[in-house]
Each structure stands twice: as structure tokens, then as C-alpha cells.
Motif scaffolding. Structure first.
Motif, short mmCIF file in Angstrom:
data_model
loop_
_atom_site.label_atom_id
_atom_site.label_comp_id
_atom_site.label_asym_id
_atom_site.label_seq_id
_atom_site.Cartn_x
_atom_site.Cartn_y
_atom_site.Cartn_z
N LYS A 159 -8.51 18.87 32.54
CA LYS A 159 -7.46 19.76 32.07
C LYS A 159 -6.95 19.25 30.72
O LYS A 159 -6.70 18.06 30.55
CB LYS A 159 -6.31 19.83 33.07
N TYR A 215 -9.20 29.34 31.62
CA TYR A 215 -8.11 29.31 32.59
C TYR A 215 -8.68 29.87 33.90
O TYR A 215 -9.71 30.54 33.89
CB TYR A 215 -6.94 30.16 32.10
N ARG A 245 -5.61 26.82 38.09
CA ARG A 245 -5.58 26.08 36.83
C ARG A 245 -5.19 27.02 35.69
O ARG A 245 -5.73 26.97 34.60
CB ARG A 245 -6.91 25.41 36.56
N THR A 263 -8.93 24.35 31.29
CA THR A 263 -9.79 23.38 31.97
C THR A 263 -11.15 23.42 31.30
O THR A 263 -11.76 24.49 31.20
CB THR A 263 -9.93 23.69 33.47
#
Length: 271
Positions: free
Chosen positions: A27, A157, A161, A166
Motif C-alpha cells: 500500500k 484501488y 483497499r 495498492t
């Protein structure tokens, strides 16, 4: 078609629910992490959900057509409906811009049965209300030439998350046939429209756009399309359909800056 009998499961659209096994990802949660990836942003579609988009120019975002079209009407979203949030991380974006114009691949048919044809056509381009300066985000270029090896990368995305990009540093191309690119990157809800990236020299460049999830050789896989000349065509569509600026003419009174009949002349050199 053997290995390319595409038993598609679903589009990875704002209503999708599928995911598959996690792989090593990172991330990008602070400014240092984001360096070089600021051009990836979340596309918020009103209160309906989100997709991922990527800047290819200061005011142009590349994404999937199914992220750009209202399913109810079959037409592109109205200006202002979609917001591009560059480098969004935990509620803070490096830049927020409304989408004011959308060009969709003319071969894309909303609500059509999911098939190789639907994936090949699943490309759209969005124009932002104002450019995002290079000092904030450096747009990605489209990949040209041959891809060295099979390594690709994905930054998006997704469900679970959605508050930070990410990045999957390394996943693999599984096949390229009939205008489709198959890959084993970990994609999920919200990953739609993200750019599949291949390295070209020191920089990653856009090879494809994430469209759907299906099976390949008995395993779950992601699908995108060969971009070929479609992006250039969509740029031309945006230029052609852009609102024309309205010209205004003022007549100035001699010796005054007030609008009236007559004319005003300024001597050379500003004297």
C-alpha cells in the motif's frame, strides 16, 4: 480458442463482488511511497461506487468504458458525476478534479453479455475540468514496442483497499491472443479501469486497462485489451466534441475603456 474459451465471471465494475488469492502487494500510504505513482487515482462515481483511472496527460484519464457509462441510460455519465482523485490516500488526494467530458470506445455496448468482444471494447477516456500540474503528478505514457518478458505491474484501488493505492510490483502476462491480454495480477472490486503496466526502460508504461475477471487454463485470471490505436481515436473524439468557446466583442469609446460606439487605439510601445 482452446485455452481462450473465456468463461468470464463478471465485470469488475462498481457492482462486482469477486476477488481471488492475495499476492505480495504494497500500500502506498505516504508521500514518499507515492513518488512516481501520483498519476494513479480513484474515480468516484457519485455515491454509486468507484473505479481506478490513470493520467495519460495533465487533463486526461484512461479507464474502462464500464466505469464511464451509466448502465440505466447506456450513455456516458453527465459532466460532474465522476471525480478523479489523484494519489488518494486515507481521505486526502494530491488533486481532486471533476470529469467534464467522456469519450467511450464506439464498439462498447453497455449491458451486453460479457465476452471477448466486450473486453476488447472496454476503454474510455475522461477529460478533467482543469489540468493537474506535472509538479503534482507525472502522467504515464502508453507502452510502445515489444514487452520484454512477461512481467507486469498493477497499481489500483479495490475492495478492502479503497483508501490508498495498492501496488502489485510483479505479476505475469499469461497470454496475448485475439486482442486480449490475460494476466495473473490480484484484481478485485474497484480495480476496474486500472492500468496494466509494463516496463520500458526506467519507467513503467501502460500496456492495457483492467476490464474483467475470468478463467484461463483452469485458473482465475484478469483480462484487458490491446490498446492499439483506440486511445488516439478517443482523444480525437474529445477534441471534436469539446464545447466551443463563445467569442465576445466589445466596442470601446475613444479615449476610454468603457464599452460604447467608436474605437480605442493604443500607440506602439505602450506610450
Amino acid at each position: 480458442m482452446s485455452r481462450l474459451v473465456l468463461n468470464f465471471l463478471l465485470f469488475l465494475s462498481i457492482s462486482a463482488t469477486a476477488t481471488y488469492a492475495q499476492t505480495a502487494k504494497r500500500k502506498l500510504t505516504d508521500r514518499d511511497d507515492l513518488y512516481g505513482w501520483e498519476a494513479v487515482g480513484r474515480l468516484d462515481i457519485g455515491d454509486q461506487g468507484f473505479c481506478t483511472g490513470t493520467l495519460i496527460a495533465q487533463d486526461l484519464v484512461l479507464t474502462a468504458a464500464h466505469c464511464a457509462v451509466d448502465k440505466a441510460s447506456g450513455k456516458p455519465y453527465e459532466p460532474g458525476k465522476v471525480t478523479f482523485r489523484a494519489g488518494l490516500s486515507h481521505g486526502e488526494a494530491l488533486a481532486d478534479r471533476k470529469v467534464v467530458q467522456i469519450a467511450v470506445n464506439p464498439d462498447y455496448v453497455s449491458n451486453a453479455r460479457l465476452s471477448p468482444d466486450t473486453v476488447r471494447a472496454d476503454v474510455a477516456l475522461m477529460r478533467l475540468e482543469q489540468p493537474i500540474p506535472y509538479s503534482i503528478a507525472n502522467p504515464f505514457a502508453l507502452h510502445k514496442g515489444r514487452v520484454a518478458g512477461t512481467e507486469v505491474s498493477l497499481a489500483s484501488y479495490g475492495r478492502g483497499r479503497s483508501q490508498a493505492i495498492t501496488r502489485e510490483r510483479s505479476c505475469r502476462i499469461l497470454g496475448r491472443q485475439q486482442g486480449l491480454i490475460t494476466f495473473n495480477c490480484d484484481i478485485t472490486f474497484g480495480s476496474s479501469g486500472s492500468a496494466l503496466l509494463a516496463r520500458n526502460g526506467p519507467r513503467w508504461q501502460i500496456l492495457s486497462v483492467v476490464s474483467a475477471i475470468g478463467t484461463y487454463g483452469g485458473r482465475v485470471a484478469g483480462y484487458g485489451m490491446e490498446l492499439s490505436g483506440i486511445v488516439a481515436e478517443l482523444k480525437a473524439d474529445l477534441r471534436r466534441d469539446a464545447p466551443r468557446p463563445q467569442a465576445t466583442i466589445r466596442r470601446l469609446q475613444v479615449g476610454s475603456d468603457k464599452s460604447n460606439s467608436g474605437a480605442k487605439f493604443i500607440s506602439s510601445g505602450g506610450g
